[in-house]
Design a protein around this motif. Structure first.
Motif, PDB file in Angstrom:
ATOM      1  N   TYR A 230       0.836  -1.199   0.000  1.00 63.31           N
ATOM      2  CA  TYR A 230       0.000   0.000   0.000  1.00 63.31           C
ATOM      3  C   TYR A 230       0.877   1.257   0.000  1.00 63.31           C
ATOM      4  O   TYR A 230       1.897   1.323   0.692  1.00 63.31           O
ATOM      5  N   LEU A 231       0.420   2.265  -0.724  1.00 63.18           N
ATOM      6  CA  LEU A 231       1.090   3.562  -0.747  1.00 63.18           C
ATOM      7  C   LEU A 231       0.529   4.453   0.351  1.00 63.18           C
ATOM      8  O   LEU A 231      -0.682   4.493   0.584  1.00 63.18           O
ATOM      9  N   TRP A 232       1.431   5.174   1.037  1.00 63.87           N
ATOM     10  CA  TRP A 232       1.059   6.153   2.057  1.00 63.87           C
ATOM     11  C   TRP A 232       1.699   7.489   1.701  1.00 63.87           C
ATOM     12  O   TRP A 232       2.753   7.539   1.065  1.00 63.87           O
ATOM     13  N   ASP A 233       1.032   8.581   2.149  1.00 57.43           N
ATOM     14  CA  ASP A 233       1.641   9.895   1.949  1.00 57.43           C
ATOM     15  C   ASP A 233       1.521  10.732   3.215  1.00 57.43           C
ATOM     16  O   ASP A 233       0.784  10.398   4.144  1.00 57.43           O
ATOM     17  N   THR A 234       2.297  11.808   3.266  1.00 54.15           N
ATOM     18  CA  THR A 234       2.072  12.874   4.228  1.00 54.15           C
ATOM     19  C   THR A 234       1.621  14.094   3.438  1.00 54.15           C
ATOM     20  O   THR A 234       2.036  14.292   2.297  1.00 54.15           O
ATOM     21  N   GLU A 235       0.765  14.907   4.058  1.00 56.22           N
ATOM     22  CA  GLU A 235       0.226  16.067   3.350  1.00 56.22           C
ATOM     23  C   GLU A 235       0.277  17.295   4.248  1.00 56.22           C
ATOM     24  O   GLU A 235      -0.106  17.235   5.417  1.00 56.22           O
ATOM     25  N   ASN A 236       0.749  18.387   3.681  1.00 60.36           N
ATOM     26  CA  ASN A 236       0.895  19.639   4.419  1.00 60.36           C
ATOM     27  C   ASN A 236      -0.370  20.466   4.347  1.00 60.36           C
ATOM     28  O   ASN A 236      -0.884  20.752   3.256  1.00 60.36           O
ATOM     29  N   GLY A 237      -0.858  20.884   5.511  1.00 65.18           N
ATOM     30  CA  GLY A 237      -2.021  21.742   5.568  1.00 65.18           C
ATOM     31  C   GLY A 237      -1.630  23.206   5.508  1.00 65.18           C
ATOM     32  O   GLY A 237      -0.449  23.550   5.494  1.00 65.18           O
ATOM     33  N   PRO A 238      -2.630  24.089   5.481  1.00 62.64           N
ATOM     34  CA  PRO A 238      -2.341  25.532   5.556  1.00 62.64           C
ATOM     35  C   PRO A 238      -2.087  25.915   7.016  1.00 62.64           C
ATOM     36  O   PRO A 238      -1.070  25.511   7.575  1.00 62.64           O
ATOM     37  N   ASP A 239      -2.994  26.637   7.658  1.00 65.33           N
ATOM     38  CA  ASP A 239      -2.798  26.977   9.070  1.00 65.33           C
ATOM     39  C   ASP A 239      -3.429  25.958  10.005  1.00 65.33           C
ATOM     40  O   ASP A 239      -3.301  26.061  11.226  1.00 65.33           O
ATOM     41  N   VAL A 240      -4.104  24.952   9.461  1.00 61.06           N
ATOM     42  CA  VAL A 240      -4.618  23.850  10.267  1.00 61.06           C
ATOM     43  C   VAL A 240      -4.460  22.540   9.496  1.00 61.06           C
ATOM     44  O   VAL A 240      -4.604  22.505   8.282  1.00 61.06           O
ATOM     45  N   TYR A 241      -4.138  21.490  10.225  1.00 62.75           N
ATOM     46  CA  TYR A 241      -4.191  20.103   9.804  1.00 62.75           C
ATOM     47  C   TYR A 241      -3.157  19.682   8.749  1.00 62.75           C
ATOM     48  O   TYR A 241      -3.327  19.873   7.553  1.00 62.75           O
ATOM     49  N   ASP A 242      -2.082  19.080   9.248  1.00 63.27           N
ATOM     50  CA  ASP A 242      -1.244  18.205   8.442  1.00 63.27           C
ATOM     51  C   ASP A 242      -1.829  16.802   8.539  1.00 63.27           C
ATOM     52  O   ASP A 242      -2.522  16.471   9.510  1.00 63.27           O
ATOM     53  N   GLU A 243      -1.516  15.951   7.549  1.00 54.78           N
ATOM     54  CA  GLU A 243      -2.150  14.636   7.486  1.00 54.78           C
ATOM     55  C   GLU A 243      -1.152  13.524   7.184  1.00 54.78           C
ATOM     56  O   GLU A 243      -0.117  13.745   6.553  1.00 54.78           O
ATOM     57  N   ILE A 244      -1.520  12.298   7.594  1.00 56.92           N
ATOM     58  CA  ILE A 244      -0.962  11.046   7.069  1.00 56.92           C
ATOM     59  C   ILE A 244      -2.121  10.305   6.424  1.00 56.92           C
ATOM     60  O   ILE A 244      -3.177  10.145   7.035  1.00 56.92           O
ATOM     61  N   ASN A 245      -1.924   9.837   5.189  1.00 56.79           N
ATOM     62  CA  ASN A 245      -2.997   9.179   4.451  1.00 56.79           C
ATOM     63  C   ASN A 245      -2.555   7.838   3.878  1.00 56.79           C
ATOM     64  O   ASN A 245      -1.435   7.703   3.364  1.00 56.79           O
ATOM     65  N   LEU A 246      -3.456   6.866   3.941  1.00 56.05           N
ATOM     66  CA  LEU A 246      -3.351   5.662   3.132  1.00 56.05           C
ATOM     67  C   LEU A 246      -3.890   6.019   1.750  1.00 56.05           C
ATOM     68  O   LEU A 246      -5.047   6.440   1.616  1.00 56.05           O
ATOM     69  N   VAL A 247      -3.057   5.854   0.729  1.00 61.28           N
ATOM     70  CA  VAL A 247      -3.415   6.308  -0.624  1.00 61.28           C
ATOM     71  C   VAL A 247      -3.754   5.094  -1.472  1.00 61.28           C
ATOM     72  O   VAL A 247      -2.875   4.449  -2.048  1.00 61.28           O
ATOM     73  N   GLU A 248      -5.029   4.783  -1.538  1.00 60.63           N
ATOM     74  CA  GLU A 248      -5.460   3.689  -2.401  1.00 60.63           C
ATOM     75  C   GLU A 248      -5.640   4.201  -3.825  1.00 60.63           C
ATOM     76  O   GLU A 248      -5.704   5.404  -4.081  1.00 60.63           O
ATOM     77  N   THR A 249      -5.731   3.273  -4.773  1.00 63.98           N
ATOM     78  CA  THR A 249      -5.920   3.661  -6.171  1.00 63.98           C
ATOM     79  C   THR A 249      -7.153   4.538  -6.312  1.00 63.98           C
ATOM     80  O   THR A 249      -8.204   4.237  -5.751  1.00 63.98           O
ATOM     81  N   LYS A 250      -6.994   5.640  -7.036  1.00 64.81           N
ATOM     82  CA  LYS A 250      -8.069   6.607  -7.273  1.00 64.81           C
ATOM     83  C   LYS A 250      -8.580   7.205  -5.954  1.00 64.81           C
ATOM     84  O   LYS A 250      -9.773   7.257  -5.668  1.00 64.81           O
ATOM     85  N   PHE A 251      -7.625   7.663  -5.173  1.00 64.99           N
ATOM     86  CA  PHE A 251      -7.901   8.345  -3.908  1.00 64.99           C
ATOM     87  C   PHE A 251      -8.031   9.841  -4.152  1.00 64.99           C
ATOM     88  O   PHE A 251      -7.293  10.428  -4.942  1.00 64.99           O
ATOM     89  N   ASN A 252      -9.006  10.468  -3.474  1.00 67.96           N
ATOM     90  CA  ASN A 252      -9.159  11.923  -3.474  1.00 67.96           C
ATOM     91  C   ASN A 252      -8.946  12.396  -2.044  1.00 67.96           C
ATOM     92  O   ASN A 252      -9.726  12.063  -1.147  1.00 67.96           O
ATOM     93  N   SER A 253      -7.879  13.189  -1.813  1.00 66.05           N
ATOM     94  CA  SER A 253      -7.528  13.605  -0.457  1.00 66.05           C
ATOM     95  C   SER A 253      -8.369  14.770   0.060  1.00 66.05           C
ATOM     96  O   SER A 253      -8.281  15.122   1.233  1.00 66.05           O
ATOM     97  N   GLY A 254      -9.168  15.399  -0.827  1.00 70.78           N
ATOM     98  CA  GLY A 254     -10.145  16.368  -0.346  1.00 70.78           C
ATOM     99  C   GLY A 254      -9.806  17.835  -0.515  1.00 70.78           C
ATOM    100  O   GLY A 254     -10.702  18.685  -0.490  1.00 70.78           O
ATOM    101  N   TRP A 255      -8.525  18.175  -0.645  1.00 66.99           N
ATOM    102  CA  TRP A 255      -8.152  19.587  -0.783  1.00 66.99           C
ATOM    103  C   TRP A 255      -8.695  20.127  -2.104  1.00 66.99           C
ATOM    104  O   TRP A 255      -8.689  19.438  -3.104  1.00 66.99           O
ATOM    105  N   ALA A 256      -9.227  21.344  -2.163  1.00 69.49           N
ATOM    106  CA  ALA A 256      -9.200  22.391  -1.182  1.00 69.49           C
ATOM    107  C   ALA A 256     -10.523  22.539  -0.425  1.00 69.49           C
ATOM    108  O   ALA A 256     -10.779  23.570   0.197  1.00 69.49           O
ATOM    109  N   LYS A 257     -11.351  21.495  -0.431  1.00 64.51           N
ATOM    110  CA  LYS A 257     -12.623  21.531   0.281  1.00 64.51           C
ATOM    111  C   LYS A 257     -12.516  20.956   1.689  1.00 64.51           C
ATOM    112  O   LYS A 257     -13.229  21.380   2.593  1.00 64.51           O
TER     113      LYS A 257
END
Length: 418
Positions: A230-257
């Motif tokens: 499985y692929l994993w990523d880290t994601e940088n937030g703006p002034d709130v919320y950095d993330e760790i994500n399990l990245v499955e095929t055709k994953f949408n991480s949600g930014w900028a909503k």
């Protein structure tokens, strides 16, 4: 007396600041079975690395040099490759990974005549691009470049660039949103010419490139679980919320909503991209830490951590440890405050703030979220593996089983072993 802050301009978009006391403090490992040593020094803004045999190929962000380091920590006198790079803000020589005798690089390349039309996002004429190249490794030099994929560079922010290898010799790489707002940032109907804020997969047999995930603000961390693939990523937030994500095929991480827990929010329908599905982060920091490298312990030296994942940051110089559940798709915590999968902040009440001048209080704590001062974080003892590594940009386990950690501002690589 307040300790002055040093602004880490290279990763300014991650609000990366750390105190001078961290610069001069020696690294600390919170496990007596391990020791840390300085492996190599005097590198020029090192970003990411890969291993070739027992040696390291490491990128210098601004020089455009790929440096080869012997297994005794001594660099070779000449780089194995030099390329011209655009170095504004977060641009430069950013990502490297290796499959067989092929080495893949991601860097911001100045191109004469490229992007000669005026770009409203960067307020100017862009003469550079973010590019992914494949090179041949002949044991001494990187040769025979082949362009695999190109993107605009725009204003120099949120280029991403980190790469990793999968279990089937595929290569994953990420580009940040370049501060664009298009369908790839979950804005329906907006320009989708450039697939920014996305993760791609390269089939290294054909060099075909596939859009693997979208909706990512920016990332400096990709890793593949050596057990599950499985692929994993880290994601940088703006002034709130950095993330760790399990990245499955055709994953949408949600930014900028959405950034951090969705809390009931949902994404709009995206014509032609409906199959890219959102899932909650596996972990979030409400106060961003400038999360970067992610790595799975996979050696005899770190056998006790085989069911963990290590994650690093630039704001604090921490290395964190997260225990995986039996499915290796979630984290498990003993601390009740972490069981919501968020490291929360304690916001100051209006009653308390009336006795404290906001500017002084924020300066003392270094904590400001969405313009609102905060006092402290929930305890992190359970997830803290090490500290005082400065601005960590990459971590890799070497063929000797040790963990190698890059500190960008110090120009060093540390080696952790027992």
């Amino acid at each position: 007396m307040n300790i002055p802050l040093v602004t880490v301009f290279i990763f300014a978009a991650m609000v990366a600041t750390f105190s001078l006391s961290q610069v001069y403090a020696e690294p600390v490992i919170y496990d007596d079975d391990y020791i840390v040593e300085k492996f190599v020094s005097r590198l020029g803004f090192p970003t990411t690395m890969t291993f070739v045999g027992d040696e390291i190929l490491i990128l210098e962000k601004s020089s455009g040099n790929v440096i080869r380091i012997q297994d005794n920590g001594v660099p070779y006198p000449e780089p194995v490759l030099h390329v011209p790079v655009e170095i504004k803000v977060e641009s430069g020589l950013l990502g490297i990974s290796k499959v067989s005798n092929h080495v893949f690089l991601y860097y911001t390349e100045p191109i004469s005549g490229y992007g000669t039309s005026y770009n409203e996002l960067s307020f100017g004429y862009d003469a550079s691009r973010n590019a992914v190249y494949q090179y041949d490794w002949n044991g001494e030099k990187l040769t025979s470049p082949v362009l695999i994929k190109e993107f605009p560079a725009l204003n120099g922010y949120h280029n991403g660039g980190v790469m990793t290898k999968g279990l089937n010799n595929e290569i994953y790489f990420v580009i940040g949103d370049l501060e664009q707002r298009t369908v790839f940032q979950n804005i329906p109907g907006e320009n989708a010419d450039f697939e920014t804020g996305s993760i791609f997969k390269i089939d290294t047999e054909s060099n075909n490139v596939e859009l693997y995930a979208m909706g990512i603000r920016n990332s400096f961390g990709l890793a593949v679980d050596p057990i599950t693939g499985y692929l994993w990523d880290t994601e940088n937030g703006p002034d709130v919320y950095d993330e760790i994500n399990l990245v499955e095929t055709k994953f949408n991480s949600g930014w900028a909503k959405i950034q951090g827990p969705s809390n009931g929010k949902s994404l709009p329908q995206l014509p032609n991209y409906e199959e890219y599905e959102y899932s909650e982060p596996e972990f979030s920091w409400e106060l961003p830490i400038g999360v970067t490298a992610i790595e799975f312990p996979n050696s005899k030296i770190f056998k006790k951590y085989e069911n963990f994942v290590f994650v690093a940051d630039v704001n604090n110089g921490h290395i964190y440890k997260f225990k995986l559940d039996d499915t290796r798709t979630k984290f498990v915590f003993e601390s009740p405050q972490l069981q919501d999968n968020v490291l929360n902040i304690y916001k100051n009440s209006p009653d308390y703030l009336q006795y404290v001048e906001d500017a002084t209080f924020v300066s003392d704590t270094g904590c400001l979220v969405s313009g609102f001062p905060c006092s402290t974080l929930e305890p992190i003892d359970e997830i803290l593996f090490a500290k005082n590594f400065g601005v960590i940009t990459d971590m890799k386990f070497g063929p000797d089983g040790a963990l190698y950690v890059i500190s960008l501002m110090e120009g060093k690589i540390y080696r952790i072993a027992n």
